[in-house]
Design a protein around this motif. Structure first.
Motif, PDB file in Angstrom:
ATOM      1  N   ASP A   1       0.841  -1.213   0.000  1.00 31.20           N
ATOM      2  CA  ASP A   1       0.000   0.000   0.000  1.00 31.20           C
ATOM      3  C   ASP A   1       0.876   1.265   0.000  1.00 31.20           C
ATOM      4  O   ASP A   1       0.731   2.160   0.835  1.00 31.20           O
TER       5      ASP A   1
ATOM      6  N   HIS B   1      -1.081  -3.382   6.062  1.00 30.95           N
ATOM      7  CA  HIS B   1      -2.527  -3.430   5.796  1.00 30.95           C
ATOM      8  C   HIS B   1      -3.367  -2.785   6.883  1.00 30.95           C
ATOM      9  O   HIS B   1      -4.259  -2.007   6.593  1.00 30.95           O
TER      10      HIS B   1
ATOM     11  N   HIS C   1      -3.946  -1.826  -2.434  1.00 27.13           N
ATOM     12  CA  HIS C   1      -4.138  -0.519  -3.075  1.00 27.13           C
ATOM     13  C   HIS C   1      -3.412  -0.377  -4.406  1.00 27.13           C
ATOM     14  O   HIS C   1      -3.961   0.176  -5.347  1.00 27.13           O
TER      15      HIS C   1
HETATM   16 FE   LIG Z   1      -3.960  -2.785   2.514  1.00 30.48          FE
END
Ligand SMILES: [Fe+2]
Ligand SMILES: [Fe+2]
Length: 382
Positions: free
Chosen positions: A172, A311, A207
């Protein structure tokens, strides 16, 4: 020219045009400057360093070869190498990501480099090659910086002050993996200062997973997986296995079999595994059933020392079956409220990163928040 009303009027109109022209010029130069600020062109960064090689990544606006000059003496860059592969960004066809491989390097050595014929070359950039077995080194872990550019910059400045040999990023790194989200969110000036000197290894997050640019901006080390999104590599006495929770990893799958064989075959003293969605996590997005199964079936029997994940946007140290499962998700994105489980040792709602000092008999781990305060410290021992 006669001095009359008509000329005065024309003069006034001309002055008005002049003012409008200057005003437009100012606006345009501002637009140009802010675009240039965000432009990563010719700001190199490292991927896939080893004891004897390194890959320099350079973005340019064309497919013309980029030449890197390098050497051990910063005033004598007597070796050179050029683009061996470039990849064009999926949603920006004027962005070409060049890969330049430097080979034949000495281990545990400082190298200097610059891009040939480019004005960016005031002082050469530098990096260190990986260390051999039995040599101490430091690395960092951070994750989930995403669109939180302010805390991300603060964390990046602190990481730079620790001079890590390499950076493990747990995913991410930007909001959606588009060209603009990578450039505007991840490749910040403070981040560039780290990665021009130390490679980063990313375990792809949900993401940036929905966009192929992640493959364009990263170059995984060559490993038996043959995949860019899950792979392994070594540095000193540590074996690193990077997995993708965005690709199937159910028992029996291709990725699962690679991970199993990889951990069974490594002879390294310390075994680290990194992936984005944690197996064990209290609060935030919670646990991941598949990764718990993978942990029980592969990590425990192969004596993995530490699992790095992200996360959930907080810090958490969980210990299960002798393995430290860290959630290192406070790199910049909005923080979540952590909870406690019976396996949770420490948990903090804070922006942070972790520094790992690898020594012969232990690994000292220090977790630091964005105010440079220690929020956890522990040792990993055999
Ligand atoms: Fe994530
Ligand atoms: Fe996240």
């Amino acid at each position: 020219m006669t001095f009359n009303y008509q000329n005065i009027k024309q003069g006034k109109i001309l002055k008005k045009f002049e003012r409008i022209f200057i005003f437009l010029l100012l606006i345009l130069s501002n637009v140009y400057l802010s675009a240039a600020d965000k432009n990563m062109n010719y700001q190199p960064y490292l991927q896939s360093v080893s004891e004897h090689s390194a890959i320099i990544m350079v973005e340019s606006g064309s497919s013309d070869n980029i030449i890197i000059e390098y050497g051990e003496n910063q005033t004598n860059l007597n070796q050179s190498s050029q683009t061996y592969l470039y990849k064009q960004c999926v949603d920006n066809k004027s962005s070409f990501m060049h890969r330049i491989k430097l080979t034949g390097l000495k281990s545990n050595s400082q190298y200097y480099y610059h891009i040939k014929n480019h004005t960016n070359n005031n002082a050469p950039f530098s990096f260190r090659t990986f260390v051999s077995t039995g040599t101490d080194f430091d690395f960092v872990c951070a994750g989930d910086c995403r669109s939180g550019t302010k805390p991300h910059s603060n964390i990046a400045k602190l990481i730079k002050s620790y001079s890590p040999l390499l950076c493990m990023y747990s995913g991410d790194l930007c909001y959606n993996g588009s060209y603009s989200s990578w450039i505007d969110e991840f490749f910040l000036p403070d981040e560039m200062k780290i990665i021009e000197s130390a490679p980063f290894y990313n375990s792809i997050g949900n993401h940036e997973a929905g966009h192929n640019n992640t493959e364009i901006f990263t170059e995984a080390p060559e490993s038996l997986s043959g995949h860019w999104d899950y792979y392994s590599f070594d540095c000193g006495d540590v074996h690193f296995l990077v997995l993708s929770t965005e690709t199937t990893i159910d028992p029996g799958s291709k990725q699962y079999m690679f991970a199993k064989t990889d951990l069974e075959n490594t002879k390294k003293k310390w075994k680290f595994v990194m992936f984005h969605k944690p197996a064990y996590c209290a609060g935030g997005h919670g646990e991941d059933k598949t990764m718990i199964e993978v942990s029980k079936k592969i990590f425990v029997p192969n004596k993995v020392d530490c699992v790095l994940t992200g996360h959930s946007h907080f810090y958490q140290r969980n210990e299960v079956n002798g393995i430290k499962h860290l959630v290192i998700g406070g790199g910049g994105a909005p923080l979540y409220n952590p909870k406690n489980n019976n396996y949770t040792k420490v948990t903090k709602k804070d922006y942070h990163f972790a520094n790992f000092e690898v020594k012969s008999d232990k690994i000292q781990v220090t977790v630091i928040n964005d105010k440079n305060e220690k929020i956890d410290q522990f040792e990993i021992k055999k």
